[in-house]
Design an enzyme around this catalytic site. Structure first.
Site, PDB file in Angstrom:
ATOM      1  N   THR A 102     -17.662  50.855 -14.726  1.00  0.00           N
ATOM      2  CA  THR A 102     -18.589  51.334 -16.319  1.00  0.00           C
ATOM      3  C   THR A 102     -19.864  51.695 -15.078  1.00  0.00           C
ATOM      4  OG1 THR A 102     -20.210  49.499 -16.939  1.00  0.00           O
ATOM      5  CG2 THR A 102     -17.725  49.777 -17.429  1.00  0.00           C
ATOM      6  N   ASP A 103     -20.676  52.773 -16.606  1.00  0.00           N
ATOM      7  CA  ASP A 103     -22.088  53.553 -15.572  1.00  0.00           C
ATOM      8  C   ASP A 103     -22.958  51.311 -15.945  1.00  0.00           C
ATOM      9  OD1 ASP A 103     -23.763  54.949 -14.833  1.00  0.00           O
ATOM     10  OD2 ASP A 103     -22.718  56.700 -15.587  1.00  0.00           O
ATOM     11  N   TRP A 104     -23.855  52.357 -15.739  1.00  0.00           N
ATOM     12  CA  TRP A 104     -25.019  51.287 -15.825  1.00  0.00           C
ATOM     13  C   TRP A 104     -25.536  51.047 -17.298  1.00  0.00           C
ATOM     14  CZ3 TRP A 104     -22.753  51.442 -11.648  1.00  0.00           C
ATOM     15  CH2 TRP A 104     -22.452  50.472 -10.393  1.00  0.00           C
ATOM     16  N   TYR A 152     -18.180  57.879 -18.238  1.00  0.00           N
ATOM     17  CA  TYR A 152     -19.371  58.391 -18.275  1.00  0.00           C
ATOM     18  C   TYR A 152     -19.216  57.361 -19.688  1.00  0.00           C
ATOM     19  CZ  TYR A 152     -23.776  60.915 -17.365  1.00  0.00           C
ATOM     20  OH  TYR A 152     -25.282  61.323 -17.259  1.00  0.00           O
ATOM     21  N   TYR A 153     -21.406  57.861 -20.399  1.00  0.00           N
ATOM     22  CA  TYR A 153     -21.828  56.769 -20.879  1.00  0.00           C
ATOM     23  C   TYR A 153     -20.984  56.942 -22.554  1.00  0.00           C
ATOM     24  CZ  TYR A 153     -25.155  54.621 -18.546  1.00  0.00           C
ATOM     25  OH  TYR A 153     -26.180  54.438 -16.620  1.00  0.00           O
TER      26      TYR A 153
END
Length: 590
Positions: free
Chosen positions: A304-306, A267-268
């Site tokens: 990775t998340d976007w 997650y970020y």
């Protein structure tokens, strides 16, 4: 003169390992770098290839596949199944015409429920409709969850979607978090059971040509967000663990790894108050390599998340990269740090040039690149994409939204409906409703009651009222933030007064769509009957209200008794409210 023989990587009779190594050895640096990027793509009208859309920050399929050597895309938007299949085949045609003919892997966010946040999910549209993951958790039924995932598998395969950007197995320990709707609730043991069932359904017997790969998210658990805000936004970048429950949040991911998930998404958020570096999880070597690769033994793909590398422009506004803790680094430096952390792929980015530059300047070795490319190619071979990349339009049209799949989704909606209180048997609002009543309803299609009740437009003329309400949230400005239901969990005084005017007039059945917990204490006192649902249609609700189906759900989290209880809770600790209105597991039936 005979033509040259096919290279080994095109021979389906060889092992995945041999085919992977043969293809890897033929790739240029640019082709390898292209494989490390996985971004959004859209369809054009009627299944055509869409042109670039600078306003939305989207490149065309040709630009990405042919120009940048990319072959992983997250499809956003929807269309009839035949058009989706036709578009998929056209994208694969583009890929087949490149030098090595590497097929495209198409991914998607969840698209079998009613979520309307385009940043996290796609509405069901032509696909069969099921309850949200919270509703699946409310059923407590692992066999049902496996049937759901098998349905997803069948419908995704039909249109060429081979990678699910789900399940989301974060624990819903912070009730204000906007992403609760996509989870299996607050209990780690239940999440572990359901993620195993989910992965079985997606992959079929084994992850191969008949299976769909899963990118389980958000490692190592995105639930304990400070103040319940979401780290899509800089002001919410901190994940906190005041209760010391880091390992409890990790448990569903350990279960997913053991059950064979082929991909994971960090997650970020950045951990605060732990032994790990205070940077976003996608940049965190101790988390990705130390915890995931070494401790859990995961050798699959980490994406990775976007949007963690570069700023993006969307609808005229600049959206900063979600590079929390490394905002001071350049995009090149962020890419290097993520690769050093153990990441294989960058979500929401189309910048292979960053990786090419890092290798050419000696900052990242091509050997390091090869480790990630090997994982990515291996999955394409396992999925059978090199041997059968196209889908059949007729089969797609016959499979997506098939009657038996829709019926199974409807049964799941019934099973997820959670009855919290039920009026006395002498009340018109007692469930199941007796036929022939005069009914006032809000946010319920009147036609769904036509065969069992008379619908009136004034509560004063009704014998019972049926109110369908959304859970409360604080609206936020901006084209992205507005989709995230965040903030307080209480209804504002004006809305409560409006509802109370109805419940004081006529016995009322109140149904709340819970996309996260809510403070329902005033409604529980005023409603004759109180239900909560997790994304079910009007027809499914009426089936439950009239007794054609029985409610089977139980709460997947505590419902707090007050805002004060919410504020005093520790974000990483489940069931932390001292006096919840209703406890985890509560649910009535008949």
């Amino acid at each position: 003169m005979s033509s040259a023989p096919n290279p080994p990587y095109r021979d389906p009779g060889l092992s995945v390992a041999r085919r992977t190594e043969d293809l890897l050895g033929r790739m240029t640096l640019q082709e390898k770098a292209g494989l490390l990027f996985h971004t959004m793509i859209v369809m054009g009208p009627g299944g055509t290839l869409a042109p670039a859309d600078p306003h939305a920050g989207l490149l065309s399929a040709r630009d990405m596949v042919v120009g940048l050597g990319m072959s992983h895309f997250n499809l956003i938007g929807s269309a009839p199944a035949r058009q989706m299949a036709r578009w998929h085949n056209r994208v694969q045609d583009l890929a087949a015409g490149t030098r090595l003919g590497i097929p495209v892997t198409l991914s998607t966010d969840p698209r079998h429920a009613c979520s309307d946040n385009p940043n996290t999910a796609v509405m069901a549209g032509p696909f069969s409709q099921w309850p949200e993951p919270l509703g699946l958790a409310a059923t407590r039924d692992a066999a049902l969850v496996e049937r759901f995932a098998d349905t997803v598998r069948q419908e995704y395969l039909a249109v060429g979607l081979r990678l699910a950007l789900h399940p989301q197995v974060d624990l819903a320990t912070e009730p204000r978090w906007p992403r609760v709707v996509g989870t299996f609730g607050a209990d780690a043991d239940l999440a572990c059971v359901l993620v195993r069932a989910y992965l079985r359904g997606l992959r079929a017997a084994t992850l191969g040509p008949d299976g769909v790969a899963a990118m389980t998210k958000h490692f190592p658990g995105g639930g304990p967000q400070k103040d319940g805000e979401d780290p899509h936004f800089r002001y919410a970048r901190e994940q906190v663990y005041p209760g010391g429950r880091f390992d409890e949040h990790l448990a569903p991911f350990a279960a997913a790894v053991a059950a064979g998930t082929s991909q994971l998404m960090p997650y970020y958020g950045m951990p605060v108050g732990t032994r790990y570096e205070q940077v976003g999880f996608g940049f965190n070597r101790d988390v990705i390599t130390g915890l995931l690769r070494e401790r859990l033994g995961f050798d699959g793909i980490v994406c990775t998340d976007w949007g963690v590398l570069t700023d993006a422009e969307f609808e005229g506004q600049v959206r900063p990269a979600r590079a929390w803790g490394v905002e001071h680094l350049t995009p090149h430096e962020r890419a290097r740090k993520a690769l050093e952390a153990g990441v294989d792929q960058f979500g929401g980015e189309a910048r292979p040039d960053l990786v090419v530059d890092l290798v050419r300047t000696g900052q990242v070795s091509e050997h390091r690149l090869d480790a990630s490319v090997r994982r990515l190619l291996r999955e394409k071979f396992r999925l059978g994409l090199f041997d059968s990349r196209y889908v059949d339009e007729d089969r797609a049209a016959c499979t997506v939204g098939r009657a038996d799949l829709r019926a199974a989704g409807l049964a799941a909606q019934h099973a997820s409906a959670t009855l919290l209180t039920n009026a006395g048997r002498d009340s018109a609002a007692h469930l199941p409703l007796r036929p022939g009543l005069r009914v006032y309803c809000e946010n319920l299609a009147p036609g769904t009651l036509a065969s069992t009740a008379t619908v009136v437009d004034d509560p004063a003329r009704a014998e019972v009222a049926i109110l369908r309400l959304a859970a409360p949230y604080e609206p936020r400005p901006g084209p992205i933030e507005s989709y995230f239901h965040a903030g307080g969990l209480e209804y504002p005084p004006g809305e409560l007064a409006r509802i109370r005017a109805i419940t004081d007039t006529v016995p009322s059945i109140v149904d709340i769509y819970l996309d996260r917990p809510a403070v329902l204490t005033p409604l529980a006192a005023d409603a004759a009957t109180l239900l909560v649902t997790f994304g079910i249609g009007d027809g499914a609700l009426v089936d439950v209200l009239t007794g054609r189906a029985a409610p089977g759900g139980r709460l997947p989290f505590d419902l707090p008794g007050s805002a004060e209880d919410v504020g005093s809770g520790r974000p990483d600790v489940p069931f932390d409210a001292p006096e919840p209105l209703f406890r985890y597991g509560h649910g009535l039936t008949w």
